[in-house]
Design a protein around this motif. Structure first.
Motif: not given
Length: 477
Positions: A313-318, A368-372
């Motif tokens: 979730g943090a990766i998504l947002i940052v 993580y890649v998709v969320l980024a």
């Protein structure tokens, strides 16, 4: 000869103009009325002085802080949903999901008051409402968890606290477009809107990242709520020095009188482009809210821990914040709103399709890649969409359009959480069916985005507010 004399007089007026701690941007009208005087028997109309005030940053930072903490309040329980269920002795995880859902529904309920407050009293009063509701909410949650905590606390009191946080959220979430219109020129509005609007998901990122570390076991829930309540109370202090509007407007479009509410509603209701943007924005914001709230439940059946989901979730947002920090200034310079929308929305839909398969790898890299990528596209899209709708509906007041767009996103966020929870497999806990549903509906948003300003309707998406500023500037060359 008369022309030369007039030009010299105006030049001397400009040289003698007062200079303070404010930045002189453009001259045109004072309080909306041209000022005239006699110079050497020649009537000279003094263009007013438009200024961008440094004090605008105080309001901007305060709105950012309030958005961060209210969003953290909304997302509080989602990253630690399992611990929350155990602590409050809830029979089903859907009860935890309702802690997020009621915030969205509260937004819809209070939104008419938000439009009235911003239109009639300005940002300062909106901040007071936001602070009051959020402070009541965060302390009610702490009381509900702390009193009789050994027996699971009082979950209804915690739910009531979430509702109050939901009442506070729209007063700061609907304010960015209104605030940027009052305090910034067209060269900085998208960036200003991005800084304020995206501080809301930044708060969610902090919650996703920090909450799992604060809650190592279910019994830590009351302490987590105490820390959040203290910080939320502290960040409300600067609202006492925020001004509702600048002494003089920053540019022509800011000085123009906005349409009355009834006329504004009629104008946006008859605009096909508004409804296409509304559909696109509501769907994507709704799914972003739902995905953020359910991320732990999306990943958990595949062996991911609460900490893994929190980092995701943090990766998504940052990553989204970093991308928006790059894209927003570019849009401010180029004003390529529609091109950016047509690129970003399909990218978001593709990410939701990929999210169906990424968790099944049972390794961290794919999700993580998709969320980024999802975060980068979503966060870049959000502020430019809010500013774009203001441009094409000008002189409709920005608080009207932004409140409608956010209300649609919050409403669909609630509907999507309920729907995706219902689609969850009761046996395995897999949300694959929910993710398929999410991917299909997100493609509808892509179709809506691609239809905006299509063909002969290109004239309907011209940036009217920017055009007003250019016309005024050219008239004084």
């Amino acid at each position: 000869m008369a022309t030369a004399t007039s030009h010299q007089a105006e030049t001397q007026w400009r040289l003698d103009a007062p200079r303070g701690d404010d930045i002189n941007v453009h001259s045109s009208k004072i309080d909306g009325e041209p000022q005239s005087r006699q110079i050497s028997n020649i009537s000279v109309v003094d263009p007013p002085i438009y200024r961008v005030y440094r004090r605008r940053w105080i309001g901007l930072v305060t709105l950012m802080l309030m958005n961060i903490m209210i969003s953290w309040g909304w997302i509080t329980f989602a990253p630690v949903s399992t611990s929350t269920q155990v602590f409050f002795r809830l029979g089903h995880i859907s009860s935890v999901n309702w802690l997020s859902t009621v915030v969205f529904l509260a937004y819809i309920f209070i939104s008419p008051l938000v439009i009235y407050t911003l239109s009639n009293f300005g940002v300062r009063f909106a901040l007071f409402f936001a602070a009051g509701f959020s402070i009541i909410g965060v302390w009610l949650r702490f009381i509900g968890a702390r009193v009789n905590h050994s027996d699971g606390g009082h979950f209804p009191v915690v739910m009531l606290g979430q509702i109050f946080i939901g009442f506070g959220q729209p007063f700061v979430l609907s304010a960015p477009a209104y605030f940027s219109d009052l305090w910034f020129t067209s060269k900085g509005r998208v960036t200003a809107n991005a800084l304020i609007s995206l501080s809301n998901p930044l708060g969610a990122a902090l919650g996703q990242l920090i909450d799992p570390f604060l809650v190592s076991e279910p019994g830590d829930i009351p302490n987590m709520l105490l820390y959040i309540a203290i910080i939320t109370t502290a960040v409300t202090v600067p609202i006492f020095i925020v001004q509702s509007k600048p002494p003089t407007p920053p540019c022509t479009s800011s000085a123009q009188e906005k349409l009355p509410l009834r006329v504004s509603l009629s104008k946006v209701a008859s605009s096909l482009e508004f409804w296409l943007i509304f559909i696109m924005f509501s769907i994507l914001v709704g799914f972003f809210n739902a995905s953020s709230s359910l991320l732990n439940q999306i990943l958990e059946p595949y062996g991911y821990s609460e900490n893994d989901a929190g980092i995701g979730g943090a990766i998504l947002i940052v990553v989204g914040l970093v991308a928006s920090a790059i894209v927003s200034p570019l849009i401010d310079r180029t004003h390529t709103f529609l091109l950016a929308i047509r690129i970003l929305v399909p990218v978001i839909s593709i990410c939701y399709i990929c999210l169906i398969f990424a968790p099944t790898s049972r390794s961290l890299a794919p999700p993580y890649v998709v969320l980024a990528i999802l975060g980068a596209a979503s966060f870049s899209l959000l502020p430019l969409s809010l500013e774009f709708i203001v441009e094409i509906t000008h002189p409709v007041s920005p608080d009207v359009t932004s409140t409608f767009l956010w209300s649609g996103g919050q409403l669909l966020g609630a509907i999507f959480i309920i729907s995706m929870t219902a689609l969850t497999d009761d046996g395995s806990g897999s949300m694959r069916r929910a993710l398929i549903f999410q991917a299909i509906v997100s493609c509808v948003a892509s179709v809506a985005a691609l239809c905006v300003g299509y063909g002969k309707r290109a004239v309907k998406v011209l940036p009217l507010r920017i055009a007003a500023d250019k016309t005024e500037a050219n008239s004084h060359l």
